[in-house]
Design an enzyme around this catalytic site. Structure first.
Site, PDB file in Angstrom:
ATOM      1  N   GLY A   8       0.825  -1.206   0.000  1.00 20.21           N
ATOM      2  CA  GLY A   8       0.000   0.000   0.000  1.00 20.21           C
ATOM      3  C   GLY A   8       0.853   1.247   0.000  1.00 20.21           C
ATOM      4  N   GLU A 164     -17.026  17.629   5.623  1.00 14.66           N
ATOM      5  CA  GLU A 164     -16.142  18.258   4.631  1.00 14.66           C
ATOM      6  C   GLU A 164     -16.777  18.209   3.232  1.00 14.66           C
ATOM      7  OE1 GLU A 164     -12.083  16.651   5.333  1.00 14.66           O
ATOM      8  OE2 GLU A 164     -11.791  18.562   6.349  1.00 14.66           O
ATOM      9  N   ASP A 290      -4.610   2.633   8.410  1.00 17.58           N
ATOM     10  CA  ASP A 290      -6.021   2.317   8.677  1.00 17.58           C
ATOM     11  C   ASP A 290      -6.304   0.830   8.885  1.00 17.58           C
ATOM     12  OD1 ASP A 290      -6.508   4.968   8.507  1.00 17.58           O
ATOM     13  OD2 ASP A 290      -7.468   4.919   6.543  1.00 17.58           O
TER      14      ASP A 290
HETATM   15  P1  NAD Z   1     -16.512   8.977  10.962  1.00 17.00           P
HETATM   16  O1  NAD Z   1     -16.501   7.782  11.813  1.00 17.00           O
HETATM   17  O2  NAD Z   1     -15.747  10.172  11.352  1.00 17.00           O
HETATM   18  O3  NAD Z   1     -18.029   9.468  10.745  1.00 17.00           O
HETATM   19  C1  NAD Z   1     -19.083   8.582  10.382  1.00 17.00           C
HETATM   20  C2  NAD Z   1     -20.387   9.121  10.969  1.00 17.00           C
HETATM   21  O4  NAD Z   1     -21.456   8.325  10.452  1.00 17.00           O
HETATM   22  C3  NAD Z   1     -20.437   9.020  12.492  1.00 17.00           C
HETATM   23  O5  NAD Z   1     -20.860  10.249  13.026  1.00 17.00           O
HETATM   24  C4  NAD Z   1     -21.472   7.910  12.729  1.00 17.00           C
HETATM   25  O6  NAD Z   1     -22.211   8.089  13.916  1.00 17.00           O
HETATM   26  C5  NAD Z   1     -22.365   8.030  11.500  1.00 17.00           C
HETATM   27  N1  NAD Z   1     -23.087   6.781  11.213  1.00 17.00           N
HETATM   28  C6  NAD Z   1     -22.587   5.519  11.240  1.00 17.00           C
HETATM   29  N2  NAD Z   1     -23.582   4.624  10.931  1.00 17.00           N
HETATM   30  C7  NAD Z   1     -24.704   5.346  10.704  1.00 17.00           C
HETATM   31  C8  NAD Z   1     -26.035   5.006  10.347  1.00 17.00           C
HETATM   32  N3  NAD Z   1     -26.434   3.750  10.169  1.00 17.00           N
HETATM   33  N4  NAD Z   1     -26.942   5.993  10.189  1.00 17.00           N
HETATM   34  C9  NAD Z   1     -26.566   7.292  10.336  1.00 17.00           C
HETATM   35  N5  NAD Z   1     -25.319   7.672  10.684  1.00 17.00           N
HETATM   36  C10 NAD Z   1     -24.399   6.719  10.864  1.00 17.00           C
HETATM   37  O7  NAD Z   1     -16.077   8.444   9.500  1.00 17.00           O
HETATM   38  P2  NAD Z   1     -15.498   9.225   8.240  1.00 17.00           P
HETATM   39  O8  NAD Z   1     -16.065  10.581   8.173  1.00 17.00           O
HETATM   40  O9  NAD Z   1     -15.678   8.301   7.094  1.00 17.00           O
HETATM   41  O10 NAD Z   1     -13.957   9.320   8.570  1.00 17.00           O
HETATM   42  C11 NAD Z   1     -13.194   8.109   8.634  1.00 17.00           C
HETATM   43  C12 NAD Z   1     -11.898   8.346   9.380  1.00 17.00           C
HETATM   44  O11 NAD Z   1     -11.066   9.242   8.645  1.00 17.00           O
HETATM   45  C13 NAD Z   1     -12.145   8.927  10.740  1.00 17.00           C
HETATM   46  O12 NAD Z   1     -11.272   8.313  11.655  1.00 17.00           O
HETATM   47  C14 NAD Z   1     -11.785  10.372  10.572  1.00 17.00           C
HETATM   48  O13 NAD Z   1     -11.201  10.907  11.764  1.00 17.00           O
HETATM   49  C15 NAD Z   1     -10.759  10.368   9.439  1.00 17.00           C
HETATM   50  N6  NAD Z   1     -10.895  11.590   8.624  1.00 17.00           N
HETATM   51  C16 NAD Z   1     -10.208  12.690   9.028  1.00 17.00           C
HETATM   52  C17 NAD Z   1     -10.319  13.871   8.302  1.00 17.00           C
HETATM   53  C18 NAD Z   1      -9.558  15.100   8.756  1.00 17.00           C
HETATM   54  O14 NAD Z   1      -8.713  14.979   9.635  1.00 17.00           O
HETATM   55  N7  NAD Z   1      -9.853  16.284   8.218  1.00 17.00           N
HETATM   56  C19 NAD Z   1     -11.141  13.929   7.172  1.00 17.00           C
HETATM   57  C20 NAD Z   1     -11.834  12.784   6.788  1.00 17.00           C
HETATM   58  C21 NAD Z   1     -11.702  11.622   7.538  1.00 17.00           C
END
Ligand code: NAD
Length: 391
Positions: A8, A164, A290
């Site tokens: 990766g 975002e 990840d």
């Molecule tokens: P996340 O876990 O941050 O958010 C997913 C959201 O979806 C959560 O609030 C959750 O409660 C909700 N959810 C889950 N199942 C659901 C359902 N059945 N119905 C409704 N809502 C539901 O995931 P992400 O946004 O994909 O991010 C993934 C990872 O990547 C995270 O660890 C995040 O910190 C990281 N990330 C960081 C950045 C940054 O630093 N700017 C940007 C993007 C992602």
């Protein structure tokens, strides 16, 4: 010569390759990636909205990898851990003395019926491009269909990626409205979140700022609303159904399925690693990024998977491989988060920064900050030329 194999070329794998290649004595280094390019996964939402082109957030691996790192472009299908070899879709298996498993993330559907078939994820360049095409085609279709659901967009989840994405979407929406002659007052953007709170990783005042910013730009939040099923054009929760012809699926991520296929002890395709980031009873095998789960000694919980921690893990993994090759004891991983930035389009956002104190920031100051974070990432992984080209 020790044979180091890296799986990766995301943030973690690419950085290990570059660090090891600086002092490659006593080792050969090979990296396998399923594309000939690296992409900035933290900016996929911009490609999915259409505020950025794929070329803006990708760079050629061969251009940025040192000459002493061999690149194999292929898909890893399985790791045969007993025989220390990796099976590939199209090439002969590759053997290793030291393995860095940094195979990255996949979309997480939590087994929700219809999510995979009817939701649009953004987990790589192809899916982000497909999400953009779907959005634009569906909005364009309204001129002939006059179907209100062509103007409805549902974003599932209100975590990082969702917020975002919404930030960039409301930024681009005036341009889309003009391009496709859409009735602005009939555009509907819903964000459906299972938990009571939006952006739970931020303090309440910053999360509130993000919500108010997006609400003032036309987004409606539905919190405490777990999605239970998705049919074509319909998102179901326990009590309500919402209709839209664009359904964005951003409810979280899991590790690569190769983890399960290779027989690791795992949860959501993540392996709990030891304190030097190797796998229990496999000291020559490092799992980072990840696909790993790293316990935070302070809280006892796992650190969230972010690009920042992936890069920090890469530093420790590279250090420890070199230590083992030279007969030294590997070092434990330690992590101090520099903070978190969540953009709300290109010029706004919220951030909590740990640098000479703890700083909470919101508004237009965060736009340039996010750009600095992105530029620093490209600079560390690629080079100045690539950073300037991505502007
Ligand atoms: P996340 O876990 O941050 O958010 C997913 C959201 O979806 C959560 O609030 C959750 O409660 C909700 N959810 C889950 N199942 C659901 C359902 N059945 N119905 C409704 N809502 C539901 O995931 P992400 O946004 O994909 O991010 C993934 C990872 O990547 C995270 O660890 C995040 O910190 C990281 N990330 C960081 C950045 C940054 O630093 N700017 C940007 C993007 C992602």
């Amino acid at each position: 010569m020790a044979n180091v194999l890296i799986l990766g070329a995301g943030y973690a794998g690419l950085r290990v390759a570059k660090l090891l290649a600086k002092h490659p004595q006593q080792m050969t280094i090979t990296i396998v990636n399923d594309h000939p390019y690296h992409y900035e996964s933290t900016q996929l939402h911009e490609v999915a909205v259409g505020t950025r082109e794929p070329a803006d957030i990708t760079f050629s691996l061969r251009d940025v990898l040192p000459a002493n790192v061999a690149l194999v472009v292929d898909t890893v299908t399985k790791i045969d851990r007993d025989d220390q070899r990796v099976e590939l879709a199209h090439h002969d298996p590759l053997s290793y003395d030291y393995l860095v498993n940094s195979l990255g993330f996949e979309s997480e559907t939590f087994g929700i019926p219809g999510a995979e078939e009817n939701g649009l994820p953004m987990i790589d360049i192809d899916t982000a491009v497909a999400a953009r095409k779907h959005l634009e085609d569906t909005l364009a279709h309204y001129s002939t269909s006059h179907d209100p659901d062509d103007l409805h967009i549902i974003v599932c989840g209100a975590g990082f990626t969702s917020i975002e994405y919404l930030g960039d979407l409301v930024h681009r929406m005036p341009q889309l409205i003009a391009a496709y002659h859409l009735p602005a007052d009939q555009i509907k953007i819903d964000c459906i979140e299972a938990m009571p709170k939006v952006l739970p990783m931020f303090s309440q005042d910053l999360a509130d700022y993000a919500v108010h910013y997006l609400e003032s730009h036309g987004v409606t939040f539905h919190t405490s609303t777990p999605i239970t099923k998705i049919d074509p054009g319909v998102v179901h929760s326990k009590d309500t159904s919402y209709t839209a012809h664009t359904i964005i699926w951003t409810t979280g991520v899991q590790g690569s399925h190769v983890i399960t296929d290779s027989g690791y002890d795992q949860k959501r395709n993540r392996v709990v690693v030891t304190n030097d980031l190797s796998v229990k009873d496999h000291p020559h095998e490092f799992v980072i990024g990840d696909v790993s789960a790293v316990p935070d000694p302070a809280s006892g919980r796992m650190y969230p998977t972010t690009a920042q921690i992936a890069v920090a893990q890469a530093d420790t993994a590279a250090h420890n491989i070199r230590a083992l090759i030279n007969g030294r004891t590997p070092s434990p991983f330690s992590f101090q988060s520099l903070g978190t930035v969540c953009s709300l389009g290109p010029t706004n956002g919220v951030a909590e920064i740990n640098f000479m104190g703890h700083w909470k920031l919101k508004g237009k100051i965060v736009g340039p900050l996010k750009k600095i974070v992105n530029d620093r990432s490209v600079l560390e992984l690629a080079n100045v030329r690539t950073m300037l080209a991505s502007d």
